[in-house]
Design an enzyme around this catalytic site. Sequence first.
Site, PDB file in Angstrom:
ATOM      1  N   THR A   1     106.763 -23.095  74.410  1.00 43.65           N
ATOM      2  CA  THR A   1     107.879 -24.030  74.524  1.00 43.65           C
ATOM      3  C   THR A   1     108.460 -24.259  73.145  1.00 43.65           C
ATOM      4  O   THR A   1     107.989 -23.679  72.174  1.00 43.65           O
ATOM      5  CB  THR A   1     107.387 -25.363  75.128  1.00 43.65           C
ATOM      6  OG1 THR A   1     108.512 -26.112  75.538  1.00 43.65           O
ATOM      7  CG2 THR A   1     106.564 -26.169  74.153  1.00 43.65           C
TER       8      THR A   1
ATOM      9  N   GLY B   1     116.773 -22.044  72.366  1.00 41.32           N
ATOM     10  CA  GLY B   1     116.776 -21.543  73.740  1.00 41.32           C
ATOM     11  C   GLY B   1     117.623 -20.296  73.921  1.00 41.32           C
ATOM     12  O   GLY B   1     117.353 -19.477  74.801  1.00 41.32           O
TER      13      GLY B   1
ATOM     14  N   CYS C   1     114.968 -17.592  71.832  1.00 41.95           N
ATOM     15  CA  CYS C   1     113.560 -17.431  72.234  1.00 41.95           C
ATOM     16  C   CYS C   1     113.433 -17.294  73.754  1.00 41.95           C
ATOM     17  O   CYS C   1     113.875 -18.176  74.492  1.00 41.95           O
ATOM     18  CB  CYS C   1     112.754 -18.637  71.741  1.00 41.95           C
ATOM     19  SG  CYS C   1     111.024 -18.589  72.232  1.00 41.95           S
TER      20      CYS C   1
ATOM     21  N   THR D   1     111.763 -20.240  75.723  1.00 40.73           N
ATOM     22  CA  THR D   1     112.420 -21.541  75.628  1.00 40.73           C
ATOM     23  C   THR D   1     113.661 -21.505  76.511  1.00 40.73           C
ATOM     24  O   THR D   1     114.432 -20.557  76.451  1.00 40.73           O
ATOM     25  CB  THR D   1     112.833 -21.829  74.167  1.00 40.73           C
ATOM     26  OG1 THR D   1     111.662 -21.797  73.346  1.00 40.73           O
ATOM     27  CG2 THR D   1     113.500 -23.188  74.028  1.00 40.73           C
TER      28      THR D   1
END
Length: 174
Positions: free
Chosen positions: A2, A157, A160, A163
């Site tokens: 995360t 986000g 990655c 994410t």
Amino acid sequence: MTTIVSVRRNNQVVIAGDGQVSLGNTVMKGNARKVRRLYHNKVLAGFAGGTADAFTLFERFEAKLEMHQGHLMRAAVEMAKDWRSDKVLRKLEALLAVADGEASLIITGNGDVVQPENDLIAIGSGGNFAQSAATALLENTELSALEIAEKSLTIAGDICVFTNQFKTIEELKY
């Protein structure tokens, strides 16, 4: 994994996290809440890492925070002391980002407590991306802590694969 990011600016501290839960290369859940308020809404915490390990770390920290009447630094240090003496817990694969009106800390599953010098924390798989974005925004804009956290998490986000764009954002003004 995360991404969790914490930004402090102008009497405001924010912790934001995405919602993706992955098992290997598979997304298992997209709307997990990995950022929470603790101790009468005076402390923010976000966790990254293995889910079971993160929950264990989170619960232990919450208990120490209650024991020490919400004193963030003392709770973190006391938890670290206990951590090093417990052979089973010493190797949790998780990190916590915690913050209150006075301090921002990273607590690791190895029992380490780190206070970053610029009150910027970014942990998890997209942490480096979020930290880079947040650093640039802190140094070059007048955006609020909330805006910086949100924008840096969005950038992480976009880059990655672990994410996503579902965000949980908690803010303290002091």
